[in-house]
Each structure stands twice: as C-alpha cells, then as structure tokens.
Design an enzyme around this catalytic site. Structure first.
Site, PDB file in Angstrom:
ATOM      1  CB  CYS A 103      -1.038  -0.463   1.148  1.00 56.63           C
ATOM      2  SG  CYS A 103      -1.852   1.587   0.972  1.00 56.63           S
TER       3      CYS A 103
ATOM      4  CB  CYS B 169      -6.680  -0.358   7.661  1.00 58.78           C
ATOM      5  SG  CYS B 169      -6.521  -0.490   5.465  1.00 58.78           S
TER       6      CYS B 169
END
Length: 364
Positions: free
Chosen positions: A96, A193
C-alpha cells in the site's frame, strides 16, 4: 520541473500522528493542504473523515477527500487474498505505501501544482552522497521505515516527515498543549486497516461466505485438509490451508506432547506440514520486486542488516543479484519462519537501503 515552494500536500487520516504533522508543518511556515484517502472503512465507519475535516477547518488549511476504495480493493485486498490462497504470507501495508499511498499523494500534488508530500509516518529522511534515504525514527517503538523500502528518488526527494524526531508520547503532549485534547487521546491503529483484529476471520468472510460479491469472484470454496508431520504422516484435520502461516504455533486446534509449528503450506493438496521450531530455520532466501537506493552500499557488503518482520529481530547478511534478477540473501545466522510473500528490508549505517518480497526460501 515543479517549483519547490512552501506548499505541501499532507495525507490526513484523522489520527493523532497526521494531525500533529499538520500542526508542525504550519509552525514551520508551510502552506498545508490535507487529503484524506478513502481506502477501506472498517464496519462502514466514516468518523475518520469527519475528524480530518474538522481538524483542517480548525487549523485553517485546505482539505480534500479522495475515494480510492476501488483501486485499494483491486491492488491491496485482492492481492492479500490471492497471496493467502497461494500459501504465502503477504505484508499489505508495504504494498500500500509503496505502490498506492505515496504514488497517489504525488499524483494529486502534481495536479495541484504542489511539490512537497507529507504524512504522519514515524521515519526520517537523509541526503547522503547524491541520494535521499529513509532513516529509522527516533522512537524505535514507532519506527515505520520497514514499510517504505520500495519508494524511489522521485518520491523521496519530495517527502517531508515531521514526525521522525518525535516519540508518540511527545506527539500526544504536543497536541494537548495546543488545545487539541481529542487529537491527543486518539487510539493507535493496530494491524492491517481492513482486518485489524484477525486476518483469518476476514479471509473466512471473503472466501467462505457464498453471499459475498460473486461479481468479483471472491467466493472460493475452502475445505478442511490434513496436518502432516515431516515424514508425511497424518496428524489431524485443519480448517483449510489459507488460514495458516509459516511459523504459526497458536490456533492450530490440536494438542500434542511437543511444540509444533507450521513449516510448509501446500495449496495444491491442501496440506500443512508441522515440525519443530529448529527445523524451520533457513540460512538464505531470494527476493523479487526489489528496490535498492544505492547498490554500492549494499551489494557484496557483509555488514548489512535485514529485517523480515516489523519490530522484530535484525539479522546480518550479504546480498547479491542472481543471473535471473533476484536478490540472493545469505544470512550470517539461521533465521526461523521465513515465509514466501513476506517483505524484507535492508539497513546499513542507520539508513534504509531497500528491500523486496521473499519469493523462495530454498534453492529449487
């Protein structure tokens, strides 16, 4: 080339770190614009968006939101699922940061004519002999340099990292001292997350729930399989190979008169091999998709440090490039539970030199 003015685009998550970063940048005289990425909203909560907007308004800075949920699903979550289905152990935060978050930040900044990029990462940056390097944060417990090994010079030269010289307790005190009590008491984010509690429950929801999004072909049937010892003898049944990782001991659901760990995962047969911790040790590994800031500081040197897990043990190694274009890592001391799909990051002289993705742990 874009002018290096005092304008900066700051990634704002609504948490303590990026909020304090905004305050520090303002104090340093920068014109700050905040951007909040909508990557994934755990349990559908958008409280982080409201918090980021409210903070920006109170600080008097510009703020925008950017909906990246589709690309996050395709590049990060689907990758995460595919890696576990391949018997690997992915590190989605590395992917990410290096392929999505920072490049997106740069793309938006370019469109706005802004040169500098910033986040609330606990890392520092140094300029040495013609190259920018990421360096670990002063707060070793919060250091996030491990996740940024894939960033290249075009991003590194634009980065402002105001949190690198602060501890988390100092950041909380800084916010409280300026009247931002809510910011100072924000809880730290933990884990990935989109599955902060347990990746297995997330995988089970994606893989085993037939009511899932069939248009994206998420649903894949996962059946129970066999735990085997190193000789191929049956030990017990397991829930399905994607729900196990190399080196795992807890959560196996079996009781033996000895400690056993996951040594091998075989997707093609849905079998998981269990063994002693000692038998999991490896002295070498190979990396793909690697990035090196300066090869002269890394290749052929014997005093390189490699880390394969965030906040975990450091190991000395030597690094070479194979004829096939992989990085070959030879460890000075054997390391246990090296898994394909994990990230490896290299350090030397207090600098992050690069890293890559583990693709082999044995010569094949």
């Amino acid at each position: 080339m874009m002018e290096k003015n005092k304008r900066v685009l700051l990634g704002m998550s609504g948490g303590t770190d990026s909020s304090v970063a905004a305050m520090l940048l303002l104090e340093a005289g920068y014109e700050v614009t905040g951007v909040t990425f909508r990557f994934y909203e755990f349990n559908g909560s958008t409280e982080y968006l409201e918090d980021a907007r409210a903070l920006a308004a109170r600080l008097g800075i510009g703020h925008i939101t950017y909906d990246a949920r589709k690309v996050f699903q395709e590049q990060i979550i689907d990758y995460f699922i595919d890696e576990y289905m391949s018997g690997h152990t992915p590190v989605p935060c590395t992917l990410c940061n290096n392929q999505l978050k920072w490049p997106l930040l740069a793309k938006i900044a370019d469109e706005m004519g802004i040169f500098y990029l910033a986040t609330g990462h606990y890392v520092r940056k140094q300029w040495i002999d013609g190259n920018y390097y990421i360096a670990p944060a002063e707060d070793v417990d919060k250091d996030q340099s491990f996740f940024l090994w894939g960033l290249r010079q075009e991003i590194l030269q634009r980065m402002l990292l105001p949190m690198g010289g602060m501890t988390k307790s100092e950041a909380r005190a800084y916010a409280a001292g300026r009247g931002f009590e809510k910011v100072s008491k924000k809880k730290d984010s933990i884990g990935v997350c989109f599955c902060p509690l347990d990746y297995r429950s997330f995988l089970k929801k994606c893989l085993c729930d037939e009511s899932g999004d069939k248009n994206r072909n998420i649903y894949r049937k996962v059946e129970r399989g066999r735990f085997l010892d190193e000789s191929g003898n049956f030990i017990a049944w397991h829930e399905g190979y994607p729900f196990y990782t190399i080196g795992q001991r807890r959560g196996l659901g079996i009781q033996l008169n000895r400690a056993v760990f996951v040594k091998e995962i075989h997707p093609e047969t849905n079998e998981v091999v269990l063994a002693s911790l000692k038998s999991l040790e490896k002295s070498e590994m190979w990396l793909k998709d690697w990035n090196i800031v300066d090869e002269s500081r890394l290749l052929g040197c014997d005093d390189v440090i490699v880390k394969i897990r965030y906040r975990k043990q450091e190991n000395h190694c030597s690094v070479t490039i194979t004829p096939e274009g992989l990085l070959h890592i030879r460890l000075h001391e054997p390391l246990s539970a090296i898994a394909e799909g994990q990230a490896a990051a290299f350090y030397k002289d207090g600098l992050l030199l690069g890293g890559g993705i583990i693709t082999m742990t044995d010569q094949r």
